[in-house]
Enzyme design. Structure first.
Site, PDB file in Angstrom:
ATOM      1  N   LYS A 180      52.110  51.767  52.234  1.00  0.00           N
ATOM      2  CA  LYS A 180      52.049  51.483  53.456  1.00  0.00           C
ATOM      3  C   LYS A 180      53.269  50.643  53.871  1.00  0.00           C
ATOM      4  O   LYS A 180      53.666  49.833  52.949  1.00  0.00           O
ATOM      5  CB  LYS A 180      50.617  51.005  54.204  1.00  0.00           C
ATOM      6  CG  LYS A 180      50.134  49.816  53.269  1.00  0.00           C
ATOM      7  CD  LYS A 180      50.584  48.535  53.899  1.00  0.00           C
ATOM      8  CE  LYS A 180      50.243  47.122  53.116  1.00  0.00           C
ATOM      9  NZ  LYS A 180      51.088  45.867  53.130  1.00  0.00           N
ATOM     10  N   LEU A 190      53.500  46.884  49.570  1.00  0.00           N
ATOM     11  CA  LEU A 190      53.374  48.233  49.742  1.00  0.00           C
ATOM     12  C   LEU A 190      51.931  48.516  49.664  1.00  0.00           C
ATOM     13  O   LEU A 190      51.736  49.911  49.867  1.00  0.00           O
ATOM     14  CB  LEU A 190      54.461  49.054  48.998  1.00  0.00           C
ATOM     15  CG  LEU A 190      56.047  48.721  49.083  1.00  0.00           C
ATOM     16  CD1 LEU A 190      56.879  49.460  48.182  1.00  0.00           C
ATOM     17  CD2 LEU A 190      56.164  49.046  50.618  1.00  0.00           C
ATOM     18  N   GLY A 228      50.328  49.331  46.884  1.00  0.00           N
ATOM     19  CA  GLY A 228      50.071  50.533  45.998  1.00  0.00           C
ATOM     20  C   GLY A 228      48.663  50.376  45.124  1.00  0.00           C
ATOM     21  O   GLY A 228      47.865  51.307  45.100  1.00  0.00           O
ATOM     22  N   ASP A 237      43.219  45.409  51.998  1.00  0.00           N
ATOM     23  CA  ASP A 237      43.959  46.388  52.601  1.00  0.00           C
ATOM     24  C   ASP A 237      43.480  47.739  52.025  1.00  0.00           C
ATOM     25  O   ASP A 237      43.662  48.797  52.560  1.00  0.00           O
ATOM     26  CB  ASP A 237      45.339  46.406  51.338  1.00  0.00           C
ATOM     27  CG  ASP A 237      46.550  45.965  52.384  1.00  0.00           C
ATOM     28  OD1 ASP A 237      46.288  45.496  53.406  1.00  0.00           O
ATOM     29  OD2 ASP A 237      47.491  45.979  51.755  1.00  0.00           O
TER      30      ASP A 237
HETATM   31  C1  LIG Z   1      48.129  40.516  54.175  1.00  0.00           C
HETATM   32  C2  LIG Z   1      48.416  41.839  53.546  1.00  0.00           C
HETATM   33  C3  LIG Z   1      49.046  42.830  54.777  1.00  0.00           C
HETATM   34  O1  LIG Z   1      49.046  44.092  54.467  1.00  0.00           O
HETATM   35  O2  LIG Z   1      49.385  41.791  52.467  1.00  0.00           O
HETATM   36  P1  LIG Z   1      50.000  42.619  51.207  1.00  0.00           P
HETATM   37  O3  LIG Z   1      49.086  42.541  49.894  1.00  0.00           O
HETATM   38  O4  LIG Z   1      50.328  44.030  51.822  1.00  0.00           O
HETATM   39  O5  LIG Z   1      51.401  42.014  50.742  1.00  0.00           O
HETATM   40  C4  LIG Z   1      47.201  42.684  52.905  1.00  0.00           C
HETATM   41  O6  LIG Z   1      46.299  42.712  54.092  1.00  0.00           O
HETATM   42  C5  LIG Z   1      46.743  41.858  51.705  1.00  0.00           C
HETATM   43  O7  LIG Z   1      45.674  42.807  51.170  1.00  0.00           O
HETATM   44  P2  LIG Z   1      45.131  42.913  49.834  1.00  0.00           P
HETATM   45  O8  LIG Z   1      46.207  42.668  48.892  1.00  0.00           O
HETATM   46  O9  LIG Z   1      43.980  43.800  49.596  1.00  0.00           O
HETATM   47  O10 LIG Z   1      44.338  41.389  49.744  1.00  0.00           O
HETATM   48  P3  LIG Z   1      42.998  40.568  48.781  1.00  0.00           P
HETATM   49  O11 LIG Z   1      43.278  41.141  47.746  1.00  0.00           O
HETATM   50  O12 LIG Z   1      42.132  40.894  49.839  1.00  0.00           O
HETATM   51  O13 LIG Z   1      43.626  38.981  49.166  1.00  0.00           O
HETATM   52  C6  LIG Z   1      44.813  38.599  48.417  1.00  0.00           C
HETATM   53  C7  LIG Z   1      44.805  37.087  48.815  1.00  0.00           C
HETATM   54  O14 LIG Z   1      45.320  36.994  50.041  1.00  0.00           O
HETATM   55  C8  LIG Z   1      44.677  36.226  50.747  1.00  0.00           C
HETATM   56  N1  LIG Z   1      44.525  36.985  52.131  1.00  0.00           N
HETATM   57  C9  LIG Z   1      44.436  38.236  51.979  1.00  0.00           C
HETATM   58  C10 LIG Z   1      44.229  38.968  53.410  1.00  0.00           C
HETATM   59  C11 LIG Z   1      44.082  38.197  54.530  1.00  0.00           C
HETATM   60  N2  LIG Z   1      43.897  38.656  55.800  1.00  0.00           N
HETATM   61  N3  LIG Z   1      43.826  36.737  54.514  1.00  0.00           N
HETATM   62  C12 LIG Z   1      44.276  36.305  53.349  1.00  0.00           C
HETATM   63  O15 LIG Z   1      44.289  35.116  53.338  1.00  0.00           O
HETATM   64  C13 LIG Z   1      43.307  36.162  50.112  1.00  0.00           C
HETATM   65  O16 LIG Z   1      42.927  34.968  50.223  1.00  0.00           O
HETATM   66  C14 LIG Z   1      43.601  36.277  48.669  1.00  0.00           C
HETATM   67  O17 LIG Z   1      43.508  35.067  47.912  1.00  0.00           O
HETATM   68  N1  LIG Z   2      46.214  50.138  40.326  1.00  0.00           N
HETATM   69  C1  LIG Z   2      47.235  49.061  40.538  1.00  0.00           C
HETATM   70  N2  LIG Z   2      48.303  49.332  40.914  1.00  0.00           N
HETATM   71  C2  LIG Z   2      49.310  48.283  41.044  1.00  0.00           C
HETATM   72  N3  LIG Z   2      48.753  47.056  40.961  1.00  0.00           N
HETATM   73  C3  LIG Z   2      47.565  46.677  40.543  1.00  0.00           C
HETATM   74  C4  LIG Z   2      46.699  47.942  40.311  1.00  0.00           C
HETATM   75  N4  LIG Z   2      45.597  47.235  40.118  1.00  0.00           N
HETATM   76  C5  LIG Z   2      45.570  45.888  39.965  1.00  0.00           C
HETATM   77  N5  LIG Z   2      46.746  45.523  40.332  1.00  0.00           N
HETATM   78  C6  LIG Z   2      47.337  44.191  40.565  1.00  0.00           C
HETATM   79  O1  LIG Z   2      47.549  43.918  41.809  1.00  0.00           O
HETATM   80  C7  LIG Z   2      48.695  43.364  42.181  1.00  0.00           C
HETATM   81  C8  LIG Z   2      49.186  43.478  43.490  1.00  0.00           C
HETATM   82  O2  LIG Z   2      49.417  44.920  43.305  1.00  0.00           O
HETATM   83  P1  LIG Z   2      50.025  45.762  44.610  1.00  0.00           P
HETATM   84  O3  LIG Z   2      48.942  46.619  45.410  1.00  0.00           O
HETATM   85  O4  LIG Z   2      51.036  46.830  44.047  1.00  0.00           O
HETATM   86  O5  LIG Z   2      50.763  44.841  45.459  1.00  0.00           O
HETATM   87  P2  LIG Z   2      50.771  44.666  47.307  1.00  0.00           P
HETATM   88  O6  LIG Z   2      49.250  44.285  47.432  1.00  0.00           O
HETATM   89  O7  LIG Z   2      51.696  43.255  47.370  1.00  0.00           O
HETATM   90  O8  LIG Z   2      51.371  45.771  47.804  1.00  0.00           O
HETATM   91  C9  LIG Z   2      49.580  43.702  40.785  1.00  0.00           C
HETATM   92  O9  LIG Z   2      50.597  42.928  40.541  1.00  0.00           O
HETATM   93  C10 LIG Z   2      48.725  43.841  39.715  1.00  0.00           C
HETATM   94  O10 LIG Z   2      48.442  42.798  38.786  1.00  0.00           O
END
Ligand SMILES: C[C@@](CO)(OP(=O)(O)O)[C@H](O)COP(=O)(O)OP(=O)(O)OC[C@H]1O[C@@H](n2ccc(N)nc2=O)[C@H](O)[C@@H]1O
Ligand SMILES: Nc1ncnc2c1ncn2[C@@H]1O[C@H](COP(=O)(O)OP(=O)(O)O)[C@@H](O)[C@H]1O
Length: 283
Positions: free
Chosen positions: A10, A98, A100, A135
């Site tokens: 995404k 992204l 992933g 996400d």
């Molecule tokens: C903020 C976004 C935008 O798309 O960033 P990316 O991961 O895509 O870069 C996502 O929603 C991220 O989603 P995801 O990667 O699933 O987040 P989580 O594992 O739930 O959280 C990772 C960390 O980010 C913080 N977090 C995440 C989402 C959110 N709305 N507020 C937060 O403060 C949380 O405190 C946690 O420590």
């Molecule tokens: N199936 C998976 N693919 C990628 N990363 C994973 C997976 N499972 C756990 N992780 C952990 O989650 C971190 C963030 O993953 P990713 O989803 O690619 O990043 P982002 O949320 O920034 O798009 C990675 O650095 C890795 O340590």
């Protein structure tokens, strides 16, 4: 009996952070654009309750993988005694904004729900998905969406299917670190969807990430020579929209040697939905 399914990436076409909740998570307003490019997964169900993961990236094979966590969560929540051998062909850059890992987890929930004949509804799967990451519900729902809350309140949107060049610079940005940083912009005013669509699109994480990782700023400076560009999620990947694949390909051929890049089309429906509907396992 093996089920092969995609787990697409995404982009956050815009990302506003409107506040911090008591639990430390942040409220967002974001536009999630699904892409037609991603990882590939294969699922072969087992009669015992083992969950095994093989991956072309050995660093991802441990129990911390979101794929294994998704499978364990489904087993715990449903009492299912079945297992699965899972093969992940990792194609997307990791930790690049992204989604992933989240998409892999969502595809796993969808696949095992079908293979183990659990018959959980989309609502039930999306609620489990949220326990795995903010996400993950997006990818379980499988449509491009405007999102609020922490990213789990999703409204489907029909977006023009544009061509994007996605570029990942050679650095790692931790989502948790960005959200904990004192300098993060986290007080954007909540706006109506109409206002958001008609205003210039921006990412509130971008100024901080550019400051912490100058290579992100440099990559944006390179890409803006070809088309307007922004960062996705908490970075480090950046993207630009192109009128056609040829002009995106032209920019890609000049990609800085240290970066990874790919061309993708925006899609309104995740291909995982069509792939699942085509199978005999369709729950
Ligand atoms: C903020 C976004 C935008 O798309 O960033 P990316 O991961 O895509 O870069 C996502 O929603 C991220 O989603 P995801 O990667 O699933 O987040 P989580 O594992 O739930 O959280 C990772 C960390 O980010 C913080 N977090 C995440 C989402 C959110 N709305 N507020 C937060 O403060 C949380 O405190 C946690 O420590
Ligand atoms: N199936 C998976 N693919 C990628 N990363 C994973 C997976 N499972 C756990 N992780 C952990 O989650 C971190 C963030 O993953 P990713 O989803 O690619 O990043 P982002 O949320 O920034 O798009 C990675 O650095 C890795 O340590």
């Amino acid at each position: 009996m093996t089920l092969s399914l995609p787990a697409v990436a995404k982009l956050n076409l815009f990302l506003h952070i409107t506040g911090r909740r008591d639990d430390g998570y942040h409220n967002l307003q974001t536009l999630f654009q699904l892409l037609d490019v991603g990882d590939e997964l294969q699922f072969s169900p087992r009669a015992d309750n083992q969950l095994n993961l093989q991956c072309n990236d050995l660093s991802l094979q441990g129990p911390d993988n979101l794929i294994i966590k998704a499978g364990r969560l489904l087993q715990q929540q449903t009492g299912c005694q079945l297992g699965c051998d899972i093969v992940l062909d990792k194609k997307l850059p990791m930790g690049g904004g992204l989604g992933g890992g989240s998409s892999d987890a969502a595809t796993t929930l969808l696949a095992l729900n079908a293979l183990w004949q659990l018959k959980l509804s989309q609502e039930q799967l999306a609620a489990l998905a949220l326990q795995l990451g903010a996400d993950v519900p997006l990818f379980v729902r499988g449509f491009s969406a405007f999102a609020e809350g922490v990213g789990e309140k999703l409204v489907p949107v029909q977006l023009p299917q544009k061509t994007y060049l996605v570029v990942t610079p050679p650095c790692h940005v931790s989502t948790a670190e960005i959200f904990q940083h004192p300098d993060l912009i986290r007080n954007s005013a909540p706006l109506s969807l109409d206002t958001l669509f008609s205003s210039p699109w921006r990412n509130d994480c971008q100024p901080l990430v550019e400051q912490l990782q100058p290579i992100v700023a440099l990559t944006l400076q390179w890409l803006v020579e070809y088309a307007p560009c922004r960062m996705t999620g908490t970075g480090a990947s950046v993207f630009a929209e192109f009128p056609d694949a040829a002009s995106a390909q032209h920019a890609l051929t000049h990609l800085p040697a240290s970066c990874r890049g790919f061309i993708a089309k925006g899609v309104n429906q995740s291909p995982v939905m069509a792939a699942l509907a085509d199978t005999e396992f369709n729950a």
